[in-house]
Motif scaffolding. Structure first.
Motif, mmCIF file in Angstrom:
data_model
loop_
_atom_site.group_PDB
_atom_site.id
_atom_site.type_symbol
_atom_site.label_atom_id
_atom_site.label_comp_id
_atom_site.label_asym_id
_atom_site.label_seq_id
_atom_site.Cartn_x
_atom_site.Cartn_y
_atom_site.Cartn_z
ATOM 1 N N VAL A 161 0.856 -1.187 0.000
ATOM 2 C CA VAL A 161 0.000 0.000 0.000
ATOM 3 C C VAL A 161 0.891 1.235 0.000
ATOM 4 O O VAL A 161 1.540 1.534 1.002
ATOM 5 N N PRO A 162 0.969 1.975 -1.112
ATOM 6 C CA PRO A 162 1.746 3.216 -1.111
ATOM 7 C C PRO A 162 1.128 4.232 -0.153
ATOM 8 O O PRO A 162 -0.066 4.163 0.166
ATOM 9 N N GLY A 163 1.931 5.174 0.299
ATOM 10 C CA GLY A 163 1.399 6.182 1.204
ATOM 11 C C GLY A 163 2.470 7.143 1.667
ATOM 12 O O GLY A 163 3.544 7.252 1.060
ATOM 13 N N ARG A 164 2.183 7.842 2.757
ATOM 14 C CA ARG A 164 3.112 8.792 3.321
ATOM 15 C C ARG A 164 4.227 8.064 4.065
ATOM 16 O O ARG A 164 4.204 6.828 4.211
ATOM 17 N N LEU A 165 5.181 8.837 4.562
ATOM 18 C CA LEU A 165 6.285 8.256 5.334
ATOM 19 C C LEU A 165 6.537 9.118 6.576
ATOM 20 O O LEU A 165 7.632 9.620 6.812
ATOM 21 N N PHE A 166 5.475 9.280 7.383
ATOM 22 C CA PHE A 166 5.648 9.972 8.651
ATOM 23 C C PHE A 166 6.572 9.159 9.559
ATOM 24 O O PHE A 166 6.600 7.923 9.504
ATOM 25 N N SER A 167 7.306 9.833 10.410
ATOM 26 C CA SER A 167 8.053 9.144 11.452
ATOM 27 C C SER A 167 7.082 8.341 12.317
ATOM 28 O O SER A 167 5.953 8.787 12.577
ATOM 29 N N VAL A 168 7.502 7.154 12.762
ATOM 30 C CA VAL A 168 6.665 6.352 13.657
ATOM 31 C C VAL A 168 7.169 6.420 15.095
ATOM 32 O O VAL A 168 6.769 5.613 15.934
ATOM 33 N N ALA A 169 8.049 7.383 15.383
ATOM 34 C CA ALA A 169 8.472 7.604 16.762
ATOM 35 C C ALA A 169 7.243 7.928 17.609
ATOM 36 O O ALA A 169 6.333 8.624 17.148
ATOM 37 N N PRO A 170 7.176 7.419 18.841
ATOM 38 C CA PRO A 170 5.977 7.625 19.673
ATOM 39 C C PRO A 170 5.549 9.081 19.795
ATOM 40 O O PRO A 170 4.357 9.383 19.808
ATOM 41 N N ARG A 171 6.484 10.010 19.835
ATOM 42 C CA ARG A 171 6.144 11.426 20.006
ATOM 43 C C ARG A 171 5.399 11.967 18.782
ATOM 44 O O ARG A 171 4.658 12.950 18.899
ATOM 45 N N ILE A 172 5.586 11.317 17.610
ATOM 46 C CA ILE A 172 4.860 11.717 16.399
ATOM 47 C C ILE A 172 3.545 10.956 16.296
ATOM 48 O O ILE A 172 2.510 11.525 15.931
ATOM 49 N N VAL A 173 3.559 9.668 16.636
ATOM 50 C CA VAL A 173 2.354 8.833 16.550
ATOM 51 C C VAL A 173 1.220 9.421 17.376
ATOM 52 O O VAL A 173 0.044 9.333 17.001
ATOM 53 N N ARG A 174 1.547 10.057 18.484
ATOM 54 C CA ARG A 174 0.508 10.641 19.348
ATOM 55 C C ARG A 174 -0.197 11.828 18.704
ATOM 56 O O ARG A 174 -1.265 12.235 19.170
ATOM 57 N N HIS A 175 0.379 12.388 17.634
ATOM 58 C CA HIS A 175 -0.161 13.632 17.091
ATOM 59 C C HIS A 175 -0.539 13.565 15.608
ATOM 60 O O HIS A 175 -0.997 14.579 15.059
#
Length: 284
Positions: A161-175
């Motif tokens: 599934v193509p898509g974005r590449l946001f960081s998956v660090a917990p501090r980013i996942v929360r937001h």
């Protein structure tokens, strides 16, 4: 939670995510003896335990990617439990775990996403997990980056599934709402003794590639369409604890399990460290 975290999440929307990841993909594969000081610095910075590696001598690693995807000694991660024991697919940190409620998976406080979204809109596959269980695991740069089977399983589908590449660090996942359903991912589906199982290998910022042992490198992709590979001849069967794939650098795994009686281990709370092949729960 840092006050800067929401701003970092907003900034991540503006970054050229795929371009940065393509650069990392190339840089991580440069082979040169001159990289040795950088490799040693990386080991010190992230506290890698090279005594656990099958090859502890850093000079034998020609590139960062070779170090990221290093093999471990056979005795470094013993397989726990019996055939009904669910084991961790990775050295990782627990992000979340529990029941899937009406097809909704918990991401972080205030954020959910659906099984259907995660599986790229595959309704029939999603229905099998509508009231099942999930475990989300985060791999940081210091973790072992090969992935292993939580249960013995026979491959039925692989979905890119193509898509974005946001960081998956917990501090980013929360937001970032629905982050795991928005990021690029490779979903592998298996038949197991307790029913269907899916492992969603989530792409992320600076993750140069995702690989499986049967298909090789699946990402970076060519094109932007969802692709589904089916395996009707069921030629790929992997034993519990066997290697099934790998990340470059670090990312997350979302493990989906069916509505079968399962007692998750009591230690599966957010931020808990787990080791590959260690017990996550017991089917009964």
């Amino acid at each position: 939670m840092s006050k800067i975290d929401p701003w970092l999440a907003r900034l991540s929307h503006l970054l050229p995510q795929h371009a940065l990841s393509r650069v990392v993909h190339r840089l991580a594969r440069i082979e040169s003896p001159q990289l040795q000081p950088l490799l040693r610095a990386f080991v010190r910075r992230f506290g890698l335990n090279m005594d656990e590696a099958a090859e502890p001598d850093l000079t034998t690693y020609p590139s960062f990617n070779a170090l990221f995807t290093r093999a471990l000694r056979e005795d470094a991660r013993p397989l726990e439990g019996d055939a009904n024991t669910l084991v961790s697919p990775a050295d990782s940190r627990v992000s979340a775990a529990g029941r899937i409620e009406g097809g909704q998976i918990f991401q972080a406080k205030g954020h959910h996403y659906t099984v259907r979204e995660l599986l790229g809109g595959e309704d029939e596959l999603a229905e099998a997990f509508r009231h099942g269980h999930f475990v989300t695991l985060y791999l940081s740069p210091r973790h072992y980056h090969r992935l292993h089977m939580p249960l013995t399983g026979t491959l039925t589908h692989m979905i890119h599934v193509p898509g974005r590449l946001f960081s998956v660090a917990p501090r980013i996942v929360r937001h970032v709402p629905r982050l795991y359903a928005r990021n690029e991912r490779v979903v592998t589906c298996f038949d197991t003794p307790v029913g269907p199982m899916a492992m969603a290998l989530i792409g992320a910022q600076n993750v140069g590639s995702i690989e499986t042992v049967w298909a090789g490198e699946v990402t970076p992709p060519h094109g932007r369409e969802i692709s589904v590979s089916e395996y009707p001849d069921r030629a790929v069967t992997l034993e519990r604890g066997a290697e099934m794939g790998r990340f470059n650098l670090g990312s997350s795994v979302v493990l989906l399990l069916p509505d079968h009686p399962l007692k998750l281990a009591e230690h599966l709370t957010p931020e808990t460290e787990v080791r590959v092949r260690s017990t996550l729960g017991q089917f009964y």
